[in-house]
Design an enzyme around this catalytic site. Structure first.
Site, short mmCIF file in Angstrom:
data_model
loop_
_atom_site.label_atom_id
_atom_site.label_comp_id
_atom_site.label_asym_id
_atom_site.label_seq_id
_atom_site.Cartn_x
_atom_site.Cartn_y
_atom_site.Cartn_z
NE ARG A 1 -3.85 0.56 1.97
CZ ARG A 1 -5.06 0.57 2.54
NH1 ARG A 1 -5.28 1.31 3.62
NH2 ARG A 1 -6.05 -0.13 2.03
NE ARG B 1 -9.93 -5.64 0.59
CZ ARG B 1 -9.21 -4.60 1.04
NH1 ARG B 1 -9.80 -3.62 1.70
NH2 ARG B 1 -7.90 -4.51 0.80
CG ASP C 1 -13.81 5.68 -0.83
OD1 ASP C 1 -13.77 5.42 0.39
OD2 ASP C 1 -12.79 5.85 -1.53
CG HIS D 1 -8.41 -0.05 -2.69
ND1 HIS D 1 -7.56 -1.09 -2.37
CD2 HIS D 1 -9.11 0.23 -1.55
CE1 HIS D 1 -7.74 -1.42 -1.10
NE2 HIS D 1 -8.67 -0.64 -0.58
CB CYS E 1 -14.02 0.45 0.14
SG CYS E 1 -13.51 2.16 0.39
CD GLN F 1 -12.79 -2.50 -0.54
OE1 GLN F 1 -11.97 -2.35 0.33
NE2 GLN F 1 -13.94 -3.12 -0.34
N1 NVA Z 1 -10.29 6.32 -1.13
C1 NVA Z 1 -9.88 5.90 0.20
C2 NVA Z 1 -9.99 4.42 0.34
C3 NVA Z 1 -9.66 3.91 1.72
C4 NVA Z 1 -9.73 2.42 1.81
C5 NVA Z 1 -8.46 6.37 0.48
O1 NVA Z 1 -7.62 6.28 -0.42
O2 NVA Z 1 -8.20 6.84 1.59
N1 CP Z 2 -11.13 -0.65 2.60
C1 CP Z 2 -9.86 -0.63 3.04
O1 CP Z 2 -8.91 -0.77 2.28
O2 CP Z 2 -9.73 -0.46 4.38
P1 CP Z 2 -8.36 -0.21 5.17
O3 CP Z 2 -7.86 1.17 4.78
O4 CP Z 2 -8.75 -0.30 6.62
O5 CP Z 2 -7.37 -1.26 4.78
#
Ligand code: NVA
Ligand code: CP
Length: 309
Positions: free
Chosen positions: A101, A295, A227, A128, A267, A131
């Site tokens: 990540r 997930r 989201d 992502h 998500c 997800q």
């Molecule tokens: N769009 C959000 C998704 C979190 C799982 C982010 O990037 O923070």
């Molecule tokens: N949806 C998701 O990726 O959650 P986290 O940021 O908690 O991993």
């Protein structure tokens, strides 16, 4: 050639189906495949916070017979400026896959370019994709079959320029869905991602619509997703975004316009009263907890599939 999963269109429609079916199978029996028996180690690296991704990869790798090596990049040399290329060339001699990540998509691509083991996108600023596999597996499970995905009207309302929007475009087109993005002006998805989604949709029977009207996005939708309006890294724009996105909340009015029984997805983490109302996320049509559970199953399916390539 080492197979990586850096973006949703790294899987062909047939491969996406195969992974989604395996995800459904893993929900029935968590130990049907154990490709990491040994145990083989898998590195799971975080440059940004996470709850679901961290837990589901750690649990999933263990259930696959492996050893999850969860690394906070700030406690590693990567966080102190060691190059991505050097990191890849060290890790791939010790682990069976690298899950990461991070921020820019180009960072992930660089890791993949130097790694001889699969690299998996656990979220970047642009995509992502893990997800989306979980989301589509959850819908398929609810509808009884992976075959039910093609032809569905899938609406996403909110930040059209974030990672979820981009992944719904590519992943949804791959699944043969009619993907509709409802987003305010100034938050359009990346044109190259839209163009690629349109190209994929031509061969899968899906379609892509981007609109600035919430109602046009959700009308008749079989699934309605949203989201957070404030993705990781957008925190300084919190006030401005809360105003701009106000008309793009998923709530009872959205579900009135959507198809009867439309699924509600998010998500997570969710901010009730912002991008989604409490009644929508906690109501009968919400599948967010199943989505979060998937997930685990979807990422196990993906890792097992990559290991077999
Ligand atoms: N769009 C959000 C998704 C979190 C799982 C982010 O990037 O923070
Ligand atoms: N949806 C998701 O990726 O959650 P986290 O940021 O908690 O991993």
């Amino acid at each position: 050639m080492t197979r990586h999963f850096l973006r949703d269109d790294d899987l062909t429609p047939a491969q996406q189906r195969e992974v989604l079916q395996l995800a459904l199978d893993f929900r029935q029996d968590r130990y049907i495949k154990q490709p990491f028996l040994g145990p083989k180690a898998v590195a799971v690296i975080f440059d940004k916070p996470s709850t679901r991704t961290r837990v589901s990869f750690a649990a999933g790798i263990a259930e696959l017979g492996g050893y999850p090596l969860v690394i906070d990049s700030l406690t590693s040399q990567l966080g102190r400026g060691e190059s991505i290329a050097d990191t890849a060339r060290v890790l791939d001699r010790q682990v069976s896959a690298i899950v990461w990540r991070t921020f820019g998509q180009e960072r992930l691509e660089e890791m993949a370019a130097y790694s001889t083991v699969p690299v998996v996108n656990a979220l970047t600023d642009l995509f992502h994709p893990c997800q989306i596999l979980a989301d589509f597996a959850a819908i398929a499970d609810e509808r009884g079959s992976v075959d039910a995905l093609a032809g569905l009207n899938f609406a996403y309302v909110g930040d059209g320029a974030n990672n979820m929007a981009h992944s719904y475009l590519l992943g949804g087109a791959t699944a043969g869905m009619h993907v509709r993005i409802g987003t305010p002006e100034g938050y359009l998805p990346h044109p190259e991602v839209v163009a690629k989604a349109e190209l994929i949709a031509e061969s899968t029977g899906g379609s892509v619509v981007v609109t600035h009207h919430h109602d046009d996005a959700v009308r008749g939708a079989d699934a309605v997703a949203t989201d957070t309006w404030i993705s990781m890294g957008d925190e300084l724009q919190t006030d401005q975004r809360s105003t701009v996105f106000a008309d793009f909340q998923v709530n009872a009015a959205s579900l009135e316009l959507a198809a009867a029984g439309a699924h509600v997805l998010h998500c997570l983490p969710a901010y009730r009263g912002k991008e989604i109302s409490a009644e929508a996320i906690d109501g009968d049509q919400s599948i967010v907890w199943l989505e979060a559970e998937y997930r685990l199953h979807a990422q196990k399916a993906l890792l097992a599939w990559l290991e077999e390539q």
